[in-house]
Design a protein around this motif. Sequence first.
Motif, PDB file in Angstrom:
ATOM      1  N   ALA A   1       1.032  -1.326   0.053  1.00 36.98           N
ATOM      2  CA  ALA A   1      -0.067  -0.088  -0.093  1.00 36.98           C
ATOM      3  C   ALA A   1       0.811   1.282   0.048  1.00 36.98           C
ATOM      4  CB  ALA A   1      -0.786   0.030   1.091  1.00 36.98           C
ATOM      5  N   ALA A   2       1.975   1.273   0.743  1.00 39.73           N
ATOM      6  CA  ALA A   2       2.816   2.314   0.806  1.00 39.73           C
ATOM      7  C   ALA A   2       3.593   2.478  -0.614  1.00 39.73           C
ATOM      8  CB  ALA A   2       4.184   1.985   1.694  1.00 39.73           C
ATOM      9  N   TRP A   3       3.839   1.352  -1.307  1.00 40.19           N
ATOM     10  CA  TRP A   3       4.174   1.651  -2.586  1.00 40.19           C
ATOM     11  C   TRP A   3       3.495   2.346  -3.697  1.00 40.19           C
ATOM     12  CZ3 TRP A   3       8.837   0.782  -5.337  1.00 40.19           C
ATOM     13  CH2 TRP A   3       9.906   0.192  -4.810  1.00 40.19           C
ATOM     14  N   ILE A   4       2.001   1.873  -3.379  1.00 39.29           N
ATOM     15  CA  ILE A   4       0.962   2.478  -4.321  1.00 39.29           C
ATOM     16  C   ILE A   4       0.700   3.891  -4.231  1.00 39.29           C
ATOM     17  CG2 ILE A   4      -1.523   2.414  -4.733  1.00 39.29           C
ATOM     18  CD1 ILE A   4      -1.432  -0.530  -4.680  1.00 39.29           C
ATOM     19  N   LYS A   5       0.731   4.233  -2.583  1.00 39.63           N
ATOM     20  CA  LYS A   5       0.556   5.462  -2.445  1.00 39.63           C
ATOM     21  C   LYS A   5       1.944   6.546  -2.893  1.00 39.63           C
ATOM     22  CE  LYS A   5      -2.100   7.171   0.054  1.00 39.63           C
ATOM     23  NZ  LYS A   5      -3.294   7.811  -0.356  1.00 39.63           N
ATOM     24  N   SER A   6       2.973   6.079  -2.846  1.00 38.75           N
ATOM     25  CA  SER A   6       4.183   6.971  -3.185  1.00 38.75           C
ATOM     26  C   SER A   6       4.144   7.032  -4.655  1.00 38.75           C
ATOM     27  CB  SER A   6       5.598   6.185  -2.734  1.00 38.75           C
ATOM     28  OG  SER A   6       5.739   4.955  -3.521  1.00 38.75           O
ATOM     29  N   HIS A   7       3.520   6.346  -5.481  1.00 38.29           N
ATOM     30  CA  HIS A   7       3.569   6.500  -6.778  1.00 38.29           C
ATOM     31  C   HIS A   7       2.121   7.268  -7.238  1.00 38.29           C
ATOM     32  CE1 HIS A   7       6.563   3.262  -7.007  1.00 38.29           C
ATOM     33  NE2 HIS A   7       6.606   3.535  -8.290  1.00 38.29           N
ATOM     34  N   GLY A   8       1.610   7.624  -6.256  1.00 43.71           N
ATOM     35  CA  GLY A   8       0.310   8.444  -6.414  1.00 43.71           C
ATOM     36  C   GLY A   8      -1.100   7.823  -6.663  1.00 43.71           C
ATOM     37  N   GLY A   9      -1.189   6.554  -6.282  1.00 39.33           N
ATOM     38  CA  GLY A   9      -2.465   5.621  -6.431  1.00 39.33           C
ATOM     39  C   GLY A   9      -3.193   5.821  -5.351  1.00 39.33           C
ATOM     40  N   LEU A  10      -4.465   5.079  -5.209  1.00 44.23           N
ATOM     41  CA  LEU A  10      -5.279   5.095  -4.228  1.00 44.23           C
ATOM     42  C   LEU A  10      -5.317   3.682  -3.598  1.00 44.23           C
ATOM     43  CD1 LEU A  10      -8.641   6.482  -6.158  1.00 44.23           C
ATOM     44  CD2 LEU A  10      -7.351   7.588  -4.014  1.00 44.23           C
ATOM     45  N   ILE A  11      -5.651   3.898  -2.007  1.00 44.33           N
ATOM     46  CA  ILE A  11      -5.833   2.650  -1.413  1.00 44.33           C
ATOM     47  C   ILE A  11      -6.980   2.606  -0.752  1.00 44.33           C
ATOM     48  CG2 ILE A  11      -4.960   1.323   0.659  1.00 44.33           C
ATOM     49  CD1 ILE A  11      -3.231   1.059  -1.614  1.00 44.33           C
ATOM     50  N   PHE A  12      -7.983   1.729  -0.909  1.00 42.79           N
ATOM     51  CA  PHE A  12      -9.302   1.643   0.073  1.00 42.79           C
ATOM     52  C   PHE A  12      -8.955   0.489   1.058  1.00 42.79           C
ATOM     53  CE2 PHE A  12     -12.314   2.830  -3.447  1.00 42.79           C
ATOM     54  CZ  PHE A  12     -11.971   4.143  -3.453  1.00 42.79           C
ATOM     55  N   THR A  13      -9.541   0.649   2.187  1.00 42.68           N
ATOM     56  CA  THR A  13      -9.360  -0.838   3.201  1.00 42.68           C
ATOM     57  C   THR A  13     -10.944  -0.966   3.593  1.00 42.68           C
ATOM     58  OG1 THR A  13      -9.158   1.171   4.904  1.00 42.68           O
ATOM     59  CG2 THR A  13      -7.207  -0.241   4.162  1.00 42.68           C
ATOM     60  N   GLU A  14     -10.989  -2.265   3.880  1.00 43.16           N
ATOM     61  CA  GLU A  14     -12.229  -2.721   4.447  1.00 43.16           C
ATOM     62  C   GLU A  14     -12.441  -2.447   5.830  1.00 43.16           C
ATOM     63  OE1 GLU A  14     -15.107  -6.511   5.201  1.00 43.16           O
ATOM     64  OE2 GLU A  14     -13.341  -7.046   4.064  1.00 43.16           O
ATOM     65  N   ALA A  15     -13.499  -1.761   6.292  1.00 39.77           N
ATOM     66  CA  ALA A  15     -14.157  -1.220   7.430  1.00 39.77           C
ATOM     67  C   ALA A  15     -14.195  -2.467   8.578  1.00 39.77           C
ATOM     68  CB  ALA A  15     -15.338  -0.545   7.676  1.00 39.77           C
ATOM     69  N   GLU A  16     -13.686  -2.203   9.593  1.00 36.00           N
ATOM     70  CA  GLU A  16     -13.689  -3.142  10.776  1.00 36.00           C
ATOM     71  C   GLU A  16     -14.890  -3.820  10.983  1.00 36.00           C
ATOM     72  OE1 GLU A  16     -12.250  -3.600  15.435  1.00 36.00           O
ATOM     73  OE2 GLU A  16     -12.220  -1.562  14.632  1.00 36.00           O
ATOM     74  N   GLU A  17     -16.208  -2.965  10.937  1.00 35.99           N
ATOM     75  CA  GLU A  17     -17.352  -3.538  10.942  1.00 35.99           C
ATOM     76  C   GLU A  17     -17.737  -4.917  10.166  1.00 35.99           C
ATOM     77  OE1 GLU A  17     -20.455  -0.619   8.745  1.00 35.99           O
ATOM     78  OE2 GLU A  17     -18.743   0.383   9.687  1.00 35.99           O
ATOM     79  N   SER A  18     -17.108  -4.833   9.048  1.00 33.57           N
ATOM     80  CA  SER A  18     -17.443  -5.932   8.199  1.00 33.57           C
ATOM     81  C   SER A  18     -16.359  -7.074   8.187  1.00 33.57           C
ATOM     82  CB  SER A  18     -17.989  -5.470   6.818  1.00 33.57           C
ATOM     83  OG  SER A  18     -16.838  -5.055   6.029  1.00 33.57           O
ATOM     84  N   CYS A  19     -15.365  -6.682   8.640  1.00 33.23           N
ATOM     85  CA  CYS A  19     -14.118  -7.803   8.554  1.00 33.23           C
ATOM     86  C   CYS A  19     -14.402  -8.951   9.453  1.00 33.23           C
ATOM     87  CB  CYS A  19     -12.913  -7.119   8.971  1.00 33.23           C
ATOM     88  SG  CYS A  19     -12.084  -6.119   7.726  1.00 33.23           S
ATOM     89  N   VAL A  20     -13.900 -10.248   8.874  1.00 35.74           N
ATOM     90  CA  VAL A  20     -14.160 -11.362   9.698  1.00 35.74           C
ATOM     91  C   VAL A  20     -12.792 -11.502  10.773  1.00 35.74           C
ATOM     92  CG1 VAL A  20     -13.946 -13.867   9.701  1.00 35.74           C
ATOM     93  CG2 VAL A  20     -15.078 -12.594   7.957  1.00 35.74           C
ATOM     94  N   VAL A  21     -11.676 -10.822  10.250  1.00 33.05           N
ATOM     95  CA  VAL A  21     -10.554 -10.586  11.043  1.00 33.05           C
ATOM     96  C   VAL A  21      -9.954  -9.222  10.376  1.00 33.05           C
ATOM     97  CG1 VAL A  21      -8.159 -11.269  11.605  1.00 33.05           C
ATOM     98  CG2 VAL A  21      -9.771 -12.966  11.369  1.00 33.05           C
ATOM     99  N   TYR A  22      -9.791  -8.199  11.493  1.00 31.40           N
ATOM    100  CA  TYR A  22      -9.506  -6.924  11.146  1.00 31.40           C
ATOM    101  C   TYR A  22      -8.129  -6.889  11.460  1.00 31.40           C
ATOM    102  CZ  TYR A  22      -9.643  -1.671  10.871  1.00 31.40           C
ATOM    103  OH  TYR A  22      -9.317  -0.476  10.717  1.00 31.40           O
ATOM    104  N   GLY A  23      -7.272  -7.480  10.647  1.00 32.98           N
ATOM    105  CA  GLY A  23      -5.560  -7.363  10.709  1.00 32.98           C
ATOM    106  C   GLY A  23      -5.197  -6.827   9.878  1.00 32.98           C
ATOM    107  N   MET A  24      -5.164  -7.215   8.336  1.00 33.78           N
ATOM    108  CA  MET A  24      -4.348  -6.505   7.518  1.00 33.78           C
ATOM    109  C   MET A  24      -5.154  -4.975   7.128  1.00 33.78           C
ATOM    110  SD  MET A  24      -4.408  -9.920   4.854  1.00 33.78           S
ATOM    111  CE  MET A  24      -4.615  -9.161   3.482  1.00 33.78           C
ATOM    112  N   PRO A  25      -6.512  -4.839   7.064  1.00 35.65           N
ATOM    113  CA  PRO A  25      -6.842  -3.500   6.853  1.00 35.65           C
ATOM    114  C   PRO A  25      -6.440  -2.556   7.921  1.00 35.65           C
ATOM    115  CG  PRO A  25      -8.691  -4.999   6.611  1.00 35.65           C
ATOM    116  CD  PRO A  25      -7.463  -5.892   7.211  1.00 35.65           C
ATOM    117  N   ARG A  26      -6.345  -3.304   9.251  1.00 35.07           N
ATOM    118  CA  ARG A  26      -5.944  -2.282  10.334  1.00 35.07           C
ATOM    119  C   ARG A  26      -4.344  -1.644  10.209  1.00 35.07           C
ATOM    120  NH1 ARG A  26      -6.867  -2.721  16.331  1.00 35.07           N
ATOM    121  NH2 ARG A  26      -8.198  -4.388  16.087  1.00 35.07           N
TER     122      ARG A  26
END
Length: 346
Positions: A296-321
Amino acid sequence: MDQVIRVLVVDDSAYVRKVIKQMLSRSPLIEVVGVARDGKEALDLVEQLKPDVVTLDLIMPNMNGIEFLREQMLRRPLPVIIVSIASESGETALEALDAGAVEFVQKPTALATEKVFEISDELIQKVKAAANVKLSNLPTNPNSQVKSPVVHQIRSGIIDIVVMGISTGGPQALSFLIPQLPENFPIPVAIVLHMPVGYTEMYAKRLNEISPLKVVEAKEKDPVIPGTVLIAPAGRHLSFMRQSDGVVITHLDARPFDTLHRPSVDVLFQSAAEVFADRVLGVIMTGMGSDGKQGAAWIKSHGGLIFTEAEESCVVYGMPRSVEEAGLSDKSIPLSQITAAIMEVL
Protein backbone atom coordinates in the motif's frame (compact mmCIF):
# COMPACT_ATOMS: atom_id res chain seq x y z
CA MET A 1 -1.55 -14.08 30.61
CA ASP A 2 -3.78 -14.49 27.54
CA GLN A 3 -6.70 -16.85 27.84
CA VAL A 4 -5.93 -20.39 26.66
CA ILE A 5 -7.74 -21.37 23.42
CA ARG A 6 -9.63 -24.67 23.77
CA VAL A 7 -9.50 -26.80 20.61
CA LEU A 8 -11.36 -29.93 19.50
CA VAL A 9 -9.52 -32.00 16.84
CA VAL A 10 -11.76 -33.98 14.45
CA ASP A 11 -10.25 -36.59 12.09
CA ASP A 12 -10.92 -40.24 11.34
CA SER A 13 -7.18 -41.06 11.37
CA ALA A 14 -5.71 -41.76 14.83
CA TYR A 15 -2.27 -40.79 13.45
CA VAL A 16 -3.47 -37.39 12.19
CA ARG A 17 -5.34 -36.69 15.46
CA LYS A 18 -2.12 -37.40 17.36
CA VAL A 19 0.04 -35.26 15.04
CA ILE A 20 -2.35 -32.28 15.13
CA LYS A 21 -2.54 -32.53 18.91
CA GLN A 22 1.28 -32.50 19.11
CA MET A 23 1.51 -29.60 16.68
CA LEU A 24 -0.93 -27.46 18.66
CA SER A 25 0.65 -28.42 21.98
CA ARG A 26 3.74 -26.46 20.94
CA SER A 27 1.84 -23.30 21.85
CA PRO A 28 1.29 -22.60 25.57
CA LEU A 29 -1.81 -20.62 24.55
CA ILE A 30 -3.59 -23.62 23.00
CA GLU A 31 -5.05 -26.65 24.74
CA VAL A 32 -6.50 -29.62 22.84
CA VAL A 33 -9.49 -30.47 25.03
CA GLY A 34 -10.69 -33.44 22.99
CA VAL A 35 -10.50 -35.49 19.79
CA ALA A 36 -13.30 -36.96 17.65
CA ARG A 37 -13.29 -39.63 14.91
CA ASP A 38 -16.24 -38.34 12.90
CA GLY A 39 -18.85 -35.60 12.72
CA LYS A 40 -21.36 -37.35 14.99
CA GLU A 41 -18.84 -37.71 17.81
CA ALA A 42 -17.70 -34.12 17.19
CA LEU A 43 -21.26 -32.75 17.65
CA ASP A 44 -21.50 -34.47 21.05
CA LEU A 45 -18.05 -33.31 22.15
CA VAL A 46 -18.68 -29.70 21.12
CA GLU A 47 -21.79 -29.83 23.32
CA GLN A 48 -19.84 -31.28 26.27
CA LEU A 49 -16.47 -29.52 26.01
CA LYS A 50 -17.47 -26.10 24.61
CA PRO A 51 -14.27 -25.64 22.55
CA ASP A 52 -13.33 -22.20 21.18
CA VAL A 53 -12.10 -23.62 17.83
CA VAL A 54 -12.54 -26.92 15.93
CA THR A 55 -10.03 -28.37 13.44
CA LEU A 56 -11.97 -30.52 10.99
CA ASP A 57 -11.19 -33.24 8.47
CA LEU A 58 -13.71 -33.43 5.62
CA ILE A 59 -13.70 -37.04 4.46
CA MET A 60 -14.90 -39.20 7.39
CA PRO A 61 -17.31 -42.12 7.90
CA ASN A 62 -20.74 -41.84 9.65
CA MET A 63 -20.91 -38.06 9.36
CA ASN A 64 -18.50 -36.13 7.13
CA GLY A 65 -17.07 -32.67 7.71
CA ILE A 66 -19.66 -30.79 5.65
CA GLU A 67 -22.57 -32.50 7.44
CA PHE A 68 -20.98 -31.67 10.79
CA LEU A 69 -20.43 -28.04 9.80
CA ARG A 70 -23.99 -27.48 8.62
CA GLU A 71 -25.46 -29.07 11.76
CA GLN A 72 -23.06 -27.34 14.16
CA MET A 73 -23.63 -23.89 12.60
CA LEU A 74 -27.37 -24.33 13.15
CA ARG A 75 -26.82 -25.32 16.80
CA ARG A 76 -24.08 -22.91 17.83
CA PRO A 77 -21.78 -21.21 15.31
CA LEU A 78 -18.12 -21.53 16.20
CA PRO A 79 -14.83 -21.06 14.32
CA VAL A 80 -13.86 -24.14 12.28
CA ILE A 81 -10.54 -24.68 10.48
CA ILE A 82 -10.52 -27.30 7.73
CA VAL A 83 -7.42 -29.54 7.83
CA SER A 84 -7.50 -31.48 4.59
CA ILE A 85 -5.65 -32.58 1.43
CA ALA A 86 -6.52 -30.58 -1.71
CA SER A 87 -6.35 -33.57 -4.07
CA GLU A 88 -8.82 -35.53 -1.92
CA SER A 89 -11.28 -32.84 -0.99
CA GLY A 90 -10.78 -29.68 -3.04
CA GLU A 91 -14.38 -29.06 -4.06
CA THR A 92 -15.60 -30.16 -0.64
CA ALA A 93 -13.24 -27.69 1.04
CA LEU A 94 -14.78 -24.84 -0.96
CA GLU A 95 -18.23 -26.11 0.06
CA ALA A 96 -17.02 -26.06 3.66
CA LEU A 97 -16.18 -22.37 3.33
CA ASP A 98 -19.72 -21.74 2.04
CA ALA A 99 -21.01 -23.67 5.06
CA GLY A 100 -19.17 -21.38 7.49
CA ALA A 101 -15.57 -22.65 7.92
CA VAL A 102 -13.17 -19.74 8.42
CA GLU A 103 -9.80 -21.12 7.27
CA PHE A 104 -8.09 -24.17 5.91
CA VAL A 105 -4.70 -25.79 6.20
CA GLN A 106 -3.11 -28.53 4.11
CA LYS A 107 -3.11 -31.79 6.08
CA PRO A 108 0.38 -33.12 6.91
CA THR A 109 0.84 -36.06 4.54
CA ALA A 110 4.57 -36.65 5.03
CA LEU A 111 6.03 -38.09 8.18
CA ALA A 112 9.01 -35.76 7.78
CA THR A 113 9.34 -33.79 11.01
CA GLU A 114 10.39 -30.50 9.41
CA LYS A 115 7.31 -30.57 7.13
CA VAL A 116 5.04 -31.18 10.11
CA PHE A 117 6.66 -28.33 12.05
CA GLU A 118 6.25 -26.03 9.07
CA ILE A 119 2.51 -26.73 9.04
CA SER A 120 2.51 -26.51 12.83
CA ASP A 121 3.40 -22.80 12.84
CA GLU A 122 0.71 -22.08 10.27
CA LEU A 123 -1.91 -24.08 12.18
CA ILE A 124 -1.08 -22.40 15.51
CA GLN A 125 -1.30 -18.97 13.89
CA LYS A 126 -4.64 -19.81 12.26
CA VAL A 127 -6.12 -21.26 15.46
CA LYS A 128 -5.17 -18.07 17.33
CA ALA A 129 -6.74 -15.93 14.59
CA ALA A 130 -9.85 -18.16 14.43
CA ALA A 131 -10.45 -17.74 18.16
CA ASN A 132 -10.96 -14.02 17.50
CA VAL A 133 -12.95 -14.08 14.26
CA LYS A 134 -16.32 -12.38 13.93
CA LEU A 135 -18.38 -15.24 12.51
CA SER A 136 -21.37 -12.94 12.09
CA ASN A 137 -19.37 -11.07 9.40
CA LEU A 138 -18.92 -14.11 7.14
CA PRO A 139 -21.08 -13.44 4.05
CA THR A 140 -23.33 -16.48 3.67
CA ASN A 141 -24.92 -18.04 0.62
CA PRO A 142 -22.70 -16.29 -1.94
CA ASN A 143 -24.85 -17.46 -4.86
CA SER A 144 -27.89 -15.40 -3.86
CA GLN A 145 -26.15 -12.19 -4.78
CA VAL A 146 -27.21 -8.62 -4.84
CA LYS A 147 -27.75 -8.03 -8.57
CA SER A 148 -24.86 -6.45 -10.43
CA PRO A 149 -25.27 -2.74 -10.94
CA VAL A 150 -26.42 -1.95 -14.49
CA VAL A 151 -23.97 0.65 -15.66
CA HIS A 152 -23.99 2.05 -19.16
CA GLN A 153 -20.83 3.18 -20.92
CA ILE A 154 -18.50 3.06 -17.94
CA ARG A 155 -15.16 4.57 -18.74
CA SER A 156 -12.03 4.06 -16.77
CA GLY A 157 -11.47 7.30 -14.92
CA ILE A 158 -8.32 7.80 -12.92
CA ILE A 159 -7.36 4.13 -12.61
CA ASP A 160 -6.20 1.40 -15.00
CA ILE A 161 -6.26 -1.58 -12.61
CA VAL A 162 -7.77 -2.72 -9.29
CA VAL A 163 -5.50 -4.90 -7.13
CA MET A 164 -6.88 -6.65 -4.05
CA GLY A 165 -5.34 -8.39 -1.05
CA ILE A 166 -7.38 -10.63 1.24
CA SER A 167 -6.95 -13.54 3.66
CA THR A 168 -9.15 -15.00 6.46
CA GLY A 169 -12.79 -14.69 5.40
CA GLY A 170 -11.57 -13.91 1.88
CA PRO A 171 -13.23 -16.63 -0.18
CA GLN A 172 -16.64 -15.69 1.22
CA ALA A 173 -16.06 -11.92 0.89
CA LEU A 174 -14.90 -12.23 -2.74
CA SER A 175 -17.88 -14.48 -3.56
CA PHE A 176 -20.03 -11.60 -2.35
CA LEU A 177 -18.09 -8.75 -4.00
CA ILE A 178 -16.81 -9.93 -7.42
CA PRO A 179 -20.26 -11.02 -8.79
CA GLN A 180 -21.42 -7.42 -8.23
CA LEU A 181 -18.92 -6.01 -10.76
CA PRO A 182 -20.75 -5.48 -14.09
CA GLU A 183 -19.91 -7.33 -17.30
CA ASN A 184 -18.64 -4.13 -18.93
CA PHE A 185 -16.24 -3.32 -16.07
CA PRO A 186 -13.60 -1.37 -18.02
CA ILE A 187 -10.36 -2.39 -16.30
CA PRO A 188 -8.66 -5.59 -15.07
CA VAL A 189 -8.73 -6.85 -11.48
CA ALA A 190 -5.90 -8.85 -9.86
CA ILE A 191 -6.22 -10.56 -6.50
CA VAL A 192 -3.91 -12.17 -3.95
CA LEU A 193 -5.92 -14.48 -1.68
CA HIS A 194 -4.03 -16.48 0.97
CA MET A 195 -5.02 -20.09 0.26
CA PRO A 196 -3.17 -23.42 0.43
CA VAL A 197 -1.65 -24.80 -2.79
CA GLY A 198 -4.19 -26.75 -4.81
CA TYR A 199 -7.26 -24.63 -4.12
CA THR A 200 -6.93 -21.38 -6.07
CA GLU A 201 -7.75 -22.84 -9.49
CA MET A 202 -10.92 -24.52 -8.19
CA TYR A 203 -11.88 -21.36 -6.33
CA ALA A 204 -11.40 -19.21 -9.46
CA LYS A 205 -13.64 -21.61 -11.44
CA ARG A 206 -16.39 -21.38 -8.83
CA LEU A 207 -16.17 -17.60 -8.71
CA ASN A 208 -16.28 -17.49 -12.52
CA GLU A 209 -19.57 -19.43 -12.49
CA ILE A 210 -21.33 -16.78 -10.38
CA SER A 211 -19.71 -13.63 -11.85
CA PRO A 212 -20.44 -11.55 -14.97
CA LEU A 213 -16.68 -11.00 -15.36
CA LYS A 214 -14.25 -13.73 -16.44
CA VAL A 215 -12.43 -15.06 -13.34
CA VAL A 216 -9.30 -17.20 -13.82
CA GLU A 217 -6.29 -18.40 -11.89
CA ALA A 218 -3.41 -16.38 -13.36
CA LYS A 219 -0.96 -18.22 -15.64
CA GLU A 220 2.46 -17.02 -16.82
CA LYS A 221 2.23 -14.28 -19.50
CA ASP A 222 -1.57 -13.87 -19.31
CA PRO A 223 -2.58 -10.52 -20.86
CA VAL A 224 -3.89 -8.15 -18.18
CA ILE A 225 -7.07 -6.96 -19.87
CA PRO A 226 -10.41 -5.33 -18.96
CA GLY A 227 -13.22 -7.62 -17.91
CA THR A 228 -10.86 -10.23 -16.44
CA VAL A 229 -10.25 -11.04 -12.77
CA LEU A 230 -6.87 -12.72 -12.20
CA ILE A 231 -6.35 -14.71 -9.00
CA ALA A 232 -2.73 -15.37 -8.02
CA PRO A 233 -2.02 -19.12 -7.85
CA ALA A 234 -1.19 -20.39 -4.35
CA GLY A 235 2.58 -20.85 -4.03
CA ARG A 236 3.59 -18.23 -6.66
CA HIS A 237 3.88 -14.46 -6.49
CA LEU A 238 1.90 -12.53 -9.11
CA SER A 239 3.48 -9.47 -10.72
CA PHE A 240 3.24 -7.54 -14.02
CA MET A 241 5.52 -6.74 -16.96
CA ARG A 242 4.86 -4.19 -19.70
CA GLN A 243 5.98 -5.43 -23.14
CA SER A 244 7.48 -3.23 -25.85
CA ASP A 245 4.06 -3.10 -27.57
CA GLY A 246 2.56 -1.62 -24.39
CA VAL A 247 0.56 -4.74 -23.47
CA VAL A 248 0.86 -5.69 -19.78
CA ILE A 249 1.27 -9.41 -19.02
CA THR A 250 1.50 -11.43 -15.82
CA HIS A 251 4.64 -12.96 -14.35
CA LEU A 252 4.60 -15.78 -11.79
CA ASP A 253 7.60 -16.46 -9.57
CA ALA A 254 8.57 -18.22 -6.35
CA ARG A 255 10.88 -15.28 -5.60
CA PRO A 256 11.15 -13.30 -3.39
CA PHE A 257 11.60 -16.15 -0.91
CA ASP A 258 11.61 -14.01 2.24
CA THR A 259 7.88 -13.13 2.29
CA LEU A 260 5.60 -14.58 4.97
CA HIS A 261 3.07 -15.47 2.27
CA ARG A 262 3.42 -16.72 -1.27
CA PRO A 263 1.65 -15.15 -3.09
CA SER A 264 2.18 -11.91 -1.23
CA VAL A 265 -0.08 -8.87 -1.43
CA ASP A 266 3.01 -6.66 -1.02
CA VAL A 267 4.62 -8.14 -4.16
CA LEU A 268 1.44 -7.67 -6.24
CA PHE A 269 0.87 -4.10 -5.04
CA GLN A 270 4.51 -3.05 -5.53
CA SER A 271 4.52 -4.43 -9.09
CA ALA A 272 1.19 -2.71 -9.89
CA ALA A 273 2.63 0.62 -8.71
CA GLU A 274 5.80 0.15 -10.79
CA VAL A 275 3.92 -0.79 -13.99
CA PHE A 276 0.73 1.32 -13.74
CA ALA A 277 2.22 4.27 -11.76
CA ASP A 278 -0.50 6.51 -10.24
CA ARG A 279 -3.36 4.71 -12.01
CA VAL A 280 -3.77 1.93 -9.41
CA LEU A 281 -6.51 1.30 -6.85
CA GLY A 282 -5.40 -1.09 -4.12
CA VAL A 283 -8.07 -2.68 -1.90
CA ILE A 284 -7.08 -4.39 1.37
CA MET A 285 -9.77 -6.61 2.85
CA THR A 286 -10.37 -8.98 5.76
CA GLY A 287 -7.42 -11.07 6.96
CA MET A 288 -4.89 -11.55 9.72
CA GLY A 289 -1.41 -10.07 9.76
CA SER A 290 -0.08 -7.10 7.80
CA ASP A 291 0.55 -8.39 4.26
CA GLY A 292 -0.29 -5.46 2.01
CA LYS A 293 0.94 -2.66 4.27
CA GLN A 294 4.26 -2.23 2.43
CA GLY A 295 2.53 -2.69 -0.91
CA ALA A 296 0.00 0.00 0.00
CA ALA A 297 2.91 2.33 0.78
CA TRP A 298 4.33 1.67 -2.72
CA ILE A 299 1.00 2.44 -4.38
CA LYS A 300 0.62 5.64 -2.34
CA SER A 301 4.20 6.76 -3.09
CA HIS A 302 3.42 6.43 -6.82
CA GLY A 303 0.24 8.51 -6.45
CA GLY A 304 -2.33 5.68 -6.48
CA LEU A 305 -5.36 5.10 -4.22
CA ILE A 306 -5.88 2.68 -1.31
CA PHE A 307 -9.23 1.50 0.08
CA THR A 308 -9.49 -0.67 3.21
CA GLU A 309 -12.39 -2.79 4.39
CA ALA A 310 -13.99 -1.29 7.50
CA GLU A 311 -13.63 -3.11 10.80
CA GLU A 312 -17.41 -3.49 11.10
CA SER A 313 -17.55 -6.02 8.20
CA CYS A 314 -14.15 -7.79 8.57
CA VAL A 315 -13.99 -11.39 9.77
CA VAL A 316 -10.48 -10.56 11.01
CA TYR A 317 -9.49 -6.89 11.15
CA GLY A 318 -5.75 -7.42 10.75
CA MET A 319 -4.55 -6.52 7.26
CA PRO A 320 -6.84 -3.48 6.87
CA ARG A 321 -5.95 -2.30 10.38
CA SER A 322 -2.20 -2.35 9.61
CA VAL A 323 -2.80 -0.16 6.53
CA GLU A 324 -5.20 2.17 8.37
CA GLU A 325 -2.83 2.62 11.32
CA ALA A 326 0.07 3.42 8.96
CA GLY A 327 -2.05 6.29 7.58
CA LEU A 328 -2.14 4.75 4.09
CA SER A 329 -5.89 4.32 3.59
CA ASP A 330 -7.83 6.87 1.52
CA LYS A 331 -11.16 5.38 2.52
CA SER A 332 -12.41 2.73 4.97
CA ILE A 333 -15.51 1.02 3.54
CA PRO A 334 -17.79 -1.83 4.72
CA LEU A 335 -17.87 -4.87 2.42
CA SER A 336 -21.41 -4.13 1.20
CA GLN A 337 -20.28 -0.74 -0.18
CA ILE A 338 -16.88 -1.60 -1.71
CA THR A 339 -18.28 -2.27 -5.22
CA ALA A 340 -20.04 1.11 -5.24
CA ALA A 341 -16.86 2.84 -4.05
CA ILE A 342 -14.84 1.22 -6.86
CA MET A 343 -17.48 2.20 -9.42
CA GLU A 344 -17.36 5.79 -8.14
CA VAL A 345 -13.62 6.00 -8.92
CA LEU A 346 -14.46 4.90 -12.47
